[in-house]
Design an enzyme around this catalytic site. Structure first.
Site, PDB file in Angstrom:
ATOM      1  N   GLY A 137       0.851  -1.191   0.000  1.00  0.00           N
ATOM      2  CA  GLY A 137       0.000   0.000   0.000  1.00  0.00           C
ATOM      3  C   GLY A 137       0.887   1.241   0.000  1.00  0.00           C
ATOM      4  O   GLY A 137       2.124   1.149   0.019  1.00  0.00           O
ATOM      5  N   HIS A 159      -5.755   8.363  19.917  1.00  0.00           N
ATOM      6  CA  HIS A 159      -7.058   9.027  19.887  1.00  0.00           C
ATOM      7  C   HIS A 159      -8.000   8.139  20.697  1.00  0.00           C
ATOM      8  O   HIS A 159      -7.948   6.906  20.573  1.00  0.00           O
ATOM      9  CB  HIS A 159      -7.510   9.131  18.425  1.00  0.00           C
ATOM     10  CG  HIS A 159      -8.578  10.144  18.169  1.00  0.00           C
ATOM     11  ND1 HIS A 159      -9.011  11.049  19.100  1.00  0.00           N
ATOM     12  CD2 HIS A 159      -9.303  10.416  17.048  1.00  0.00           C
ATOM     13  CE1 HIS A 159      -9.940  11.831  18.574  1.00  0.00           C
ATOM     14  NE2 HIS A 159     -10.134  11.462  17.325  1.00  0.00           N
TER      15      HIS A 159
END
Ligand SMILES: NC(=O)c1ccc[n+]([C@@H]2O[C@H](COP(=O)([O-])OP(=O)(O)OC[C@H]3O[C@@H](n4cnc5c(N)ncnc54)[C@H](OP(=O)(O)O)[C@@H]3O)[C@@H](O)[C@H]2O)c1
Length: 400
Positions: free
Chosen positions: A115, A175
């Site tokens: 990727g 997060h």
């Protein structure tokens, strides 16, 4: 004079930018006040307490942890038996990963093979089979699993990753999104692992740049689950290891609420909306694109916002004309009163998960990158930003 054609407030602030010039430009009472404000606030009311500081921010006292207490040798000792498996190599993966590597820690990267991130990791010197693996392999090898996939991908990959995060490992996030909104994300953390958070207050590129400059980014730290009794210490150590300078304690929930709220508000969405509204009115009232842009964006970003960043709002006000100051003080309360209901609506939507669901739905689409690119192109094509490109090209540093 080069500044003659500039708007009045811009002229004043341009002159004001270097501190030495600013001082001579200010009237004495304003100068004294501005000078007082210029004392770094962190220097006030600091009380070192063995490895941490108790600091008064406005009227509330908070504990702040700092990098000074975690020299490299101590970090290496602390993590000597660990493999830090960093999953995902976006902005944060890049910054945090390279910093961990430079700290001399045992860090490996896990990303989708071939990727965009895999290619970037190879370019950054990660070696396939040595410290670069596919996601599953890296998670299996890691003792601290740093989940830095996109928030939507964290949700998507969770069924495959969860069984590999076995007892004794530590699960790390940047997060609070996935575990806090677990009803929506389906990220239900295993019960027998520590779950910690280090959330840098800035882009991963800044995490890297500040580290290389020998400084450190501010980060929030939090503990979601502490099974070993050491979760908090691990969060502090990880925070320093990834390149933070100061660490502010919070909870996963407060981190995700404030983060989603802030980026939709003053940090990004709100400020863009305000720029557009002001620019459009100026254009509709017959002002030229350059005048509208200079008066809306260029003066803000190049002159006034850095003054606020450096020494606070009163410093910026004091650096401007009395005419500008009078109007700005009067109008700030009108803007606050009109915008506050919108900010409350935004906070409600963050709290009830609406914003999370929107993000998951959009960002898990196969063609999300193409769709964002289309939106970025639409922004680029707006007159305001095309005007901005031309204005920026006139800056001395951009002229050949
Ligand atoms: N960016 C910031 O400023 C910032 C600041 C503080 C905290 N955070 C938090 O840090 C975490 C990472 O954010 P980020 O901005 O660095 O990264 P990001 O751009 O949101 O995510 C990029 C990474 O996710 C991978 N990914 C996406 N879909 C995937 C899938 N289906 N399967 C496997 N991998 C997939 C990408 O790999 P490919 O290249 O292979 O697609 C890439 O490595 C998030 O929790 C974010 O909220 C971000």
């Amino acid at each position: 004079m080069a500044s003659r054609g500039l708007p009045r407030a811009l002229r004043c602030a341009r002159v004001a930018a270097p501190r030495s010039v600013l001082s001579s430009a200010l009237p004495r009472p304003a100068l004294a006040k501005a000078a007082a404000a210029a004392v770094p606030r962190m220097a006030i009311n600091q009380q070192p307490i063995r490895g941490l500081k108790s600091i008064t921010f406005a009227d509330s006292t908070e504990t702040v942890y700092e990098r000074e207490d975690w020299p490299r040798e101590k970090l290496q000792e602390f993590f000597k038996n660990d493999t830090l498996a960093l999953i995902g190599y976006g902005s944060q993966g890049h910054g945090q990963g390279l910093n961990l590597r430079d700290q001399g820690l045992n860090v490996i990267v896990g990303v989708r093979k071939d990727g965009a991130s895999w290619k970037e990791a190879v370019q950054d010197g990660w070696v396939p089979g040595k410290n670069l693996f596919d996601v599953d392999t890296a998670v299996e090898k890691g003792t601290v699993v740093m989940n830095l996939l996109s928030d939507a991908a964290q949700s998507e990959t969770w069924p495959a990753l969860k069984p590999k995060i076995t007892k004794g490992k530590t699960l790390y996030f940047s997060h609070g999104f996935s575990p806090v909104f677990k009803d929506l994300t389906k990220v239900d953390v295993p019960e027998d692992v520590d779950v910690i958070l280090v959330a840098p207050k800035g882009s991963g590129r800044t995490v890297r740049t500040l580290f290389r400059e020998g400084r450190g980014i501010n980060s929030s730290i939090a503990v979601f689950q502490d099974v070993t009794g050491q979760a908090k210490e691990k969060a502090i150590a990880m925070g320093v290891a990834v390149g933070s300078g100061y660490l502010y304690e919070t909870t996963f929930q407060k981190e995700v609420y404030s983060d989603l709220y802030g980026e939709r508000g003053c940090l990004m969405g709100g400020i863009h909306g305000m720029f557009l509204a002001q620019y459009e009115v100026l254009r509709e009232r017959g002002h030229s694109p350059s005048e509208a842009f200079n008066e809306t964006v260029e003066e803000a970003t190049q002159s006034l916002y850095p003054l606020i960043g450096g020494n606070g709002m009163d410093w910026m006000y004091a650096a401007c004309s009395t005419t500008a100051r009078r109007g700005a003080i009067d109008w700030s309360s009108r803007f606050r009163d009109n915008l506050k209901p919108l900010f409350n609506e935004l906070y409600d939507r963050v709290q009830d998960g609406t914003e999370t669901q929107r993000s998951l739905d959009y960002n898990s689409q196969k063609d999300y990158r193409e769709k964002y690119e289309k939106e970025m192109q639409e922004i680029r094509d707006l007159e305001i930003w095309r005007a901005g490109k031309a204005v920026r090209s006139l800056r001395p540093e951009n002229q050949k």
